[in-house]
Structures are given as structure tokens and as C-alpha cells.
Scaffold this active site. Structure first.
Site, PDB file in Angstrom:
ATOM      1  N   LYS A   1      -2.559 -19.071  22.267  1.00  0.00           N
ATOM      2  CA  LYS A   1      -3.166 -18.521  23.738  1.00  0.00           C
ATOM      3  C   LYS A   1      -2.731 -19.828  24.555  1.00  0.00           C
ATOM      4  O   LYS A   1      -3.086 -21.079  23.955  1.00  0.00           O
ATOM      5  CB  LYS A   1      -4.465 -18.086  23.653  1.00  0.00           C
TER       6      LYS A   1
ATOM      7  N   SER B   1      -9.731 -12.046  28.183  1.00  0.00           N
ATOM      8  CA  SER B   1      -8.526 -12.528  28.583  1.00  0.00           C
ATOM      9  C   SER B   1      -7.340 -13.137  27.737  1.00  0.00           C
ATOM     10  O   SER B   1      -6.239 -13.648  28.193  1.00  0.00           O
ATOM     11  CB  SER B   1      -9.098 -13.929  29.359  1.00  0.00           C
TER      12      SER B   1
ATOM     13  N   SER C   1     -13.368 -12.277  25.263  1.00  0.00           N
ATOM     14  CA  SER C   1     -12.055 -12.604  25.595  1.00  0.00           C
ATOM     15  C   SER C   1     -10.949 -12.448  24.026  1.00  0.00           C
ATOM     16  O   SER C   1      -9.850 -12.261  24.213  1.00  0.00           O
ATOM     17  CB  SER C   1     -11.464 -13.730  26.216  1.00  0.00           C
TER      18      SER C   1
END
Ligand code: GLN
Length: 486
Positions: free
Chosen positions: A79, A154, A178
Site C-alpha cells: 500500500k 482504504s 481499511s
């Protein structure tokens, strides 16, 4: 044999036996990315040269018979809020569009040391604020199960990459859901470890009392394997716990008949879509078939988790994001400036997206003199009540069960302008971050061709119990073997 569709433990056997090389695996993954990335858009940066260099290094070690771990040569996506030395780390924000960290996050160092191969950096909601990955400043990621739908957020890029076979394992972060919510929406396994279990050194902070790093994988065994690599005390992160780390793969096949599960009443009530509820209740039946005792349990304060979160997380983010001022990091508004305040405010107005600005303002307001007691202090008190509900539940139960996401993956654009609907995406996951405990999401069924996830929540530092129960469930179903129809 379609290498990108295999799990890490399946690939690991082939690599160890020298039936395929790490380079062949990496090349197969980049081939898959080339085929699908136009449609899925998981990545903000590909690290092909780095990946092939790491793959070749892994192959040399194996050829020389050097001792290697089970994740050697396994492709990993990161990420884009995990610091990578020499590679942009943008947090999907214009503010950090060109920022190249001079150091690696500890998890990045650990995965490199394990011989893993870094494919690239994945898309996300800007600074991890959102539940659909639509808040990225750069692109919208599509759900591999239905390209018109969101992958969740996210960590939506990480989840979509794993679901599309564009990565074998991905790392994400979870402040209010997330990792777990995108895992649920993309049919992956996602684990938010206990607060303190995994070092956060090199994770760009959102809300420091809630943030954790964790994995997204195709199945439970892969989740255990990567936890063995990333868990543990780190002298560079004072909030990482100095506790022994178990071998997470050791008890995956252990007995589950002795386990007691509490099914959370409040998280199967209002706001949960009927098809999600049906899947989760059928999964609870399956847990019972495996010999796990399941009973209802109440968490009476869970309805306050969302309001508490939207005081605490913005308060912490307003403080954490104060460092982005155009002087030390990233974006800076063009001159001329009237004065230094003009430089700061224009930089921040132009560099941050709408959702991030909204949260900073909310948090600054909640912390301001006169409102601190009414909002922030009260939220901290209710946080304790939520935690006490869970402590009480864990006196009776080894783990708790709920849906992960209250709804199926929604359409891109459908909730973008509805603040409340978007925020309700996290009603089941947020209480877990508030209490700092571990929780895992795993596929528990399909509705309308879309994956549904079940959340298992555990006592602090008892990730192994969640993994054991999840593994038993997974092995008695075939959901984890299905691949997105791309
Ligand atoms: N969706 C939640 C938020 O917007 C949680 C995000 C997260 O876990 N990083 O804050």
C-alpha cells in the site's frame, strides 16, 4: 498452470522444488498486470526492475542451497503509505506526489529480508481516509468481481490486486476497517493484527491510536505465513509490543471443538443488508457443524463506535497531518506568498483533497479550547465503555463473529457524495480499532456473484485463535478457491 492464481504456499512448494523460478513467477505476475491493469487500476507504481532483481537474488540463493524461508520469491504489493527507500510513497495524495523516502518501513525491510519480491505500490484513499478508494488523488480502482463496483477502501488497491491475481500477497493498513472491508468486498482474507503486534515504523500516520499494518491474502495459510514475517517488537516503534510471537502456521490444523464463539447481536441488526446477514448466519451454522459452540452476545455500546471514531480519528489526523506544510515535505504552492501563513494555507488547500481537508477541520474543531471536553474527552470515555463490552464478551467467548461489511460492494460513484452512507461502511469494523484487538475477515459466501466477508474478532495478541477458526471454516468451504471472472 496459471501462476498468478496460486497461493503463496502453493507457489512456495514449486519454487523450493525448483519447478519454477522466482523470476518466472515475477514475470507471470507482470504479465497478468499488463493484461488487467487498464481495467482494474490497482497500482500507483510498478517496481519491475527492483522485483526482477529480488527474484534473481532469490533464485541464486535457492540454486546455492542457502537456507530460505517459505516466502522467498513470493510477489508482494505494498500500500502506498508504506515508506519504500528510493520509490515514491504518495499516500495517493497530491501532497506527496513526488516524495521519495530515504528509508524503508520496518515491514518492508522484513519482507525484503524474507526474500519477497516487490511488485509495486497500490492505490488507496488519500491518507487512508475513505472506504471505496474513490478518494485517491490519482485513479479509481475497480472491483475485480464487477468492474463497475468499488473494491472498498482504504486499502482498495491492495485488495483488488490480490483478487485479480496482480499480486500474491499485499500489505495494507487498517485504522477503522481499511484492510478488512476491502478484503471482504474483493473476496480476500484480511487481518488487522492487535495494536502493537506489527511495527508501524515507516507507515505514514493517520490516527496513531488506531492504525495497524496487516496482510491481504488469498487464503488463511498465506495470512499466517506473512504474519510470521511481519509480527514482533521493533526498537524503532515504541508502540510495538515486546511479547513473544507464536508460529502462526503451527496450529492452523488444530482442533476447534473446544472453541466458543459469540455472534454479535447489534452487528446483525439494522443497517445490515439481508443477503449479507443470510450469508453470515449460514456461516455461523457451518462453524457449529465444525463443533464450535456459537451463542448470541450483546455489545451494548457498539452503536457509539462510529461517532467516537469520527471524533478520535480526525483529532489525531489533524495533529499528524500538521507536518505537511510545504516547508519540509512534498507539495508547495507556487510563490509569491504574502507571508508564511499564506504559504502554509495555500499549500494545504491545494495539496490535500476534499475528504482530508474535511477531517483536519473536524479534528481541529474537536480539539479546540472549549470543545475539547465536550467532544474529545467524552469520546475517550465512551471508547473505554466500548472496550469494556468486548472485555466482558471475551470472558465467555474465544472469538466473536459479525459481518465485515454491512453491504455488498456498491457501485462506483453511488456513495461518493453521501457522507453518511460511506461512513456506515465501517460500522462492524470500527469497534475493533477502538478496542485495539485483532480481527480477520474471510470470504463466507457469495450473493449476486459478489463476495461476502465474515469478521472474526479475538482477544489481544490471540491472532492464532482467529487463524485456527478461520482455517477450519475455510477448509470446509470452497469460497477461497474461486477467482474473479476477468
Ligand atoms: N473508512 C474509515 C475512514 O475513512 C477507515 C479507514 C481506515 O481504516 N484507514 O476513516
Amino acid at each position: 498452470m496459471n501462476l498468478p492464481d496460486l497461493t503463496a504456499h502453493e507457489l512456495s512448494k514449486l519454487i523450493a522444488a525448483q519447478e519454477v523460478s522466482a523470476r518466472e513467477v515475477a514475470e507471470a505476475l507482470f504479465e497478468r498486470i499488463a493484461q488487467l491493469e487498464d481495467r482494474v487500476q490497482s497500482y500507483l507504481l510498478l517496481m519491475r526492475d527492483k522485483a526482477l532483481e529480488q527474484a534473481d537474488a532469490a533464485d541464486r540463493k535457492i540454486a546455492h542451497g542457502e537456507p530460505v524461508g517459505p516466502l522467498v520469491g513470493i510477489p508482494l504489493a505494498l500500500k502506498d503509505l508504506l515508506a519504500t527507500r528510493g520509490f515514491t510513497t504518495t499516500c495517493a495524495s497530491k501532497m506527496l506526489e513526488n516524495w521519495i523516502p530515504p528509508y524503508n518501513a520496518t515491514v518492508v525491510e522484513k519482507c525484503a529480508a524474507a526474500g519477497m519480491v516487490f511488485l509495486g505500490k497500490t492505490n488507496m484513499d488519500e491518507f487512508a481516509m475513505g472506504s471505496s478508494t474513490e478518494n485517491s488523488a490519482f485513479k479509481i480502482t475497480h472491483n475485480p468481481w464487477d468492474l463497475e463496483r468499488v473494491p472498498g477502501g482504504s486499502s482498495g488497491g491492495s485488495a483488488a490486486a490480490v483478487a485479480a491475481g496482480e499480486a500474491i500477497i499485499a500489505l495494507g493498513s487498517d485504522t477503522g476497517g481499511s484492510i478488512r472491508q476491502p478484503a471482504s468486498l474483493c473476496g480476500c482474507v484480511g487481518l488487522k493484527p492487535t495494536y502493537g503486534r506489527v511495527s508501524r515504523y515507516g507507515l505514514v500516520a493517520y490516527a496513531s491510536s488506531l492504525d495497524q499494518i496487516g496482510p491481504l491474502t488469498k487464503d488463511v495459510r498465506d495470512c499466517a505465513l506473512i504474519m510470521n514475517v511481519i509480527a514482533g517488537r521493533d526498537p524503532l516503534d515504541a508502540t510495538s509490543a515486546d511479547l513473544p510471537v507464536p508460529d502462526y502456521t503451527a496450529h492452523l490444523n488444530g482442533e476447534v471443538q473446544d472453541l466458543r464463539a459469540g455472534v454479535v447481536t447489534e452487528l446483525l441488526g439494522t443497517g445490515i443488508a439481508p443477503e449479507v446477514k443470510d450469508c453470515v448466519l449460514a456461516a455461523v451454522k457451518q462453524l457449529e457443524n465444525l463443533g464450535i459452540t456459537c451463542e448470541e452476545v450483546s455489545l451494548p455500546h457498539s452503536e457509539y463506535a462510529l461517532p467516537v471514531y469520527y471524533i478520535i480519528a480526525p483529532a489525531e489526523c489533524s495533529s499528524n497531518l500538521a507536518r505537511f506544510d510545504g516547508v519540509r515535505y512534498g507539495y508547495r504552492a507556487d510563490p509569491p506568498y504574502k507571508n508564511v501563513v499564506d504559504l502554509f494555507s495555500r499549500t494545504r488547500a491545494e495539496g490535500f483533497g476534499r475528504e482530508v481537508r474535511l477531517r483536519i477541520m473536524l479534528g481541529t474543531y474537536a480539539l479546540s479550547a472549549g470543545y475539547y471536553d465536550a467532544y474529545y474527552l467524552k469520546a475517550l470515555k465512551v471508547r473505554t465503555l466500548i472496550k469494556q463490552d468486548l472485555d466482558r464478551a471475551f470472558q465467555r467467548f474465544d472469538f466473536l463473529v459479525s459481518p465485515t461489511s454491512p453491504v455488498l460492494p456498491f457501485k462506483i460513484g453511488e456513495r461518493a457524495d453521501d457522507q453518511m452512507a460511506m461512513k456506515l461502511a465501517d460500522i462492524c469494523t470500527i469497534p475493533i480499532n477502538i478496542a485495539g484487538i485483532p480481527a480477520l475477515s474471510l470470504p463466507c459466501g457469495f450473493a449476486q456473484g459478489l463476495p461476502v466477508g465474515m469478521q472474526l474478532m479475538g482477544r489481544p495478541f490471540e491472532e492464532q485463535t482467529l487463524l485456527r477458526a478461520a482455517h477450519a471454516f475455510e477448509q470446509s468451504t470452497d469460497y477461497h478457491t474461486r477467482r474473479a471472472p476477468l
